[in-house]
Design a protein around this motif. Structure first.
Motif, mmCIF file in Angstrom:
data_model
loop_
_atom_site.group_PDB
_atom_site.id
_atom_site.type_symbol
_atom_site.label_atom_id
_atom_site.label_comp_id
_atom_site.label_asym_id
_atom_site.label_seq_id
_atom_site.Cartn_x
_atom_site.Cartn_y
_atom_site.Cartn_z
ATOM 1 N N LYS A 74 -8.316 -32.251 20.668
ATOM 2 C CA LYS A 74 -8.501 -31.938 19.247
ATOM 3 C C LYS A 74 -9.859 -32.375 18.703
ATOM 4 O O LYS A 74 -10.358 -31.783 17.753
ATOM 5 C CB LYS A 74 -7.384 -32.568 18.411
ATOM 6 N N GLN A 77 -12.206 -29.449 18.481
ATOM 7 C CA GLN A 77 -11.673 -28.275 17.774
ATOM 8 C C GLN A 77 -12.772 -27.402 17.169
ATOM 9 O O GLN A 77 -12.758 -26.184 17.330
ATOM 10 C CB GLN A 77 -10.719 -28.733 16.663
ATOM 11 N N LEU A 163 -5.034 -28.863 21.590
ATOM 12 C CA LEU A 163 -5.117 -28.027 20.385
ATOM 13 C C LEU A 163 -3.797 -27.317 20.155
ATOM 14 O O LEU A 163 -3.120 -26.929 21.071
ATOM 15 C CB LEU A 163 -6.232 -26.982 20.533
#
Length: 163
Positions: A74, A77, A163
Motif C-alpha cells: 500500500k 499505491q 493493495l
C-alpha cells in the motif's frame, strides 16, 4: 437468498494487483500494472501474467522472453495508480514517478526494489485467452525483503499490506 445474473467480466475477486517490469531488446525499461496474474505450477514453480497485446510492454515481453512480477504494498499505491493509468507511449512515466529500478539477477529485466517481493521469470509458453495473452513464466529467482522471510526463505505474506 435470491440470486441474479452478475457481470462475468473479471468476476473472480479479489484479483492480485501487481506491477510487471520488463526490458525491450533495445534496453528500454517499462513497468505496467497487471490484474490478471497468478500461480500456475509449483513443480517447476511458474506464474502467469495476462497482458493485452495493444499494451506498450507487450512486444517487450514477447521479444525478450522475460519479465518480473513485483508485489505491491500500500505504501506504493500512488506509483501503482500512476503506472497503471499512463502509457510510456505518451511520456516517461518511470521518470515522472521517480521509479527506482535494479537489474534482475537471472533475467534481463528490471525489478522494483521498493516493492517487497520481486519474482524474476523466463517465458516458457503463452496462450491467447481472448482479450489477453497469458505469458507463463518459469520462476528463476525470488527477491524478498529480509524482514519478510524466515530462516528457510519462506515469505510471510501476512506482513505485506497488499493493495
Amino acid at each position: 437468498m435470491t440470486k441474479k445474473q452478475a457481470n462475468m467480466k473479471s468476476c473472480l475477486q479479489p484479483m492480485p494487483k501487481v506491477l510487471v517490469s520488463c526490458r525491450g531488446l533495445n534496453g528500454e525499461n517499462n513497468v505496467l500494472a497487471v490484474g490478471y496474474c497468478g500461480n500456475c505450477s509449483y513443480d517447476p514453480p511458474m506464474v502467469m501474467v495476462g497482458i493485452v497485446p495493444t499494451r506498450y510492454s507487450y512486444p517487450m515481453i514477447k521479444e525478450s522472453g522475460c519479465f518480473v512480477v513485483n508485489l505491491v504494498d500500500k505504501s506504493y499505491q500512488e506509483t501503482f495508480d500512476y503506472l497503471g493509468s499512463h502509457s510510456k507511449r505518451d511520456g516517461d512515466k518511470l521518470a515522472a514517478m521517480n521509479v527506482r529500478l535494479q537489474d534482475g539477477k537471472k533475467v534481463n529485466a528490471p525489478l522494483l526494489p521498493d516493492c517487497p517481493v520481486n519474482i524474476e521469470c523466463k517465458v516458457v509458453d503463452s496462450i491467447v485467452t481472448g482479450s489477453h495473452e497469458m505469458f507463463i513464466g518459469r520462476i528463476e529467482y525470488v527477491h524478498a525483503d529480509a524482514k519478510l522471510t524466515d530462516i528457510e526463505g519462506n515469505i510471510d505474506f501476512s506482513q505485506i499490506r497488499f493493495l
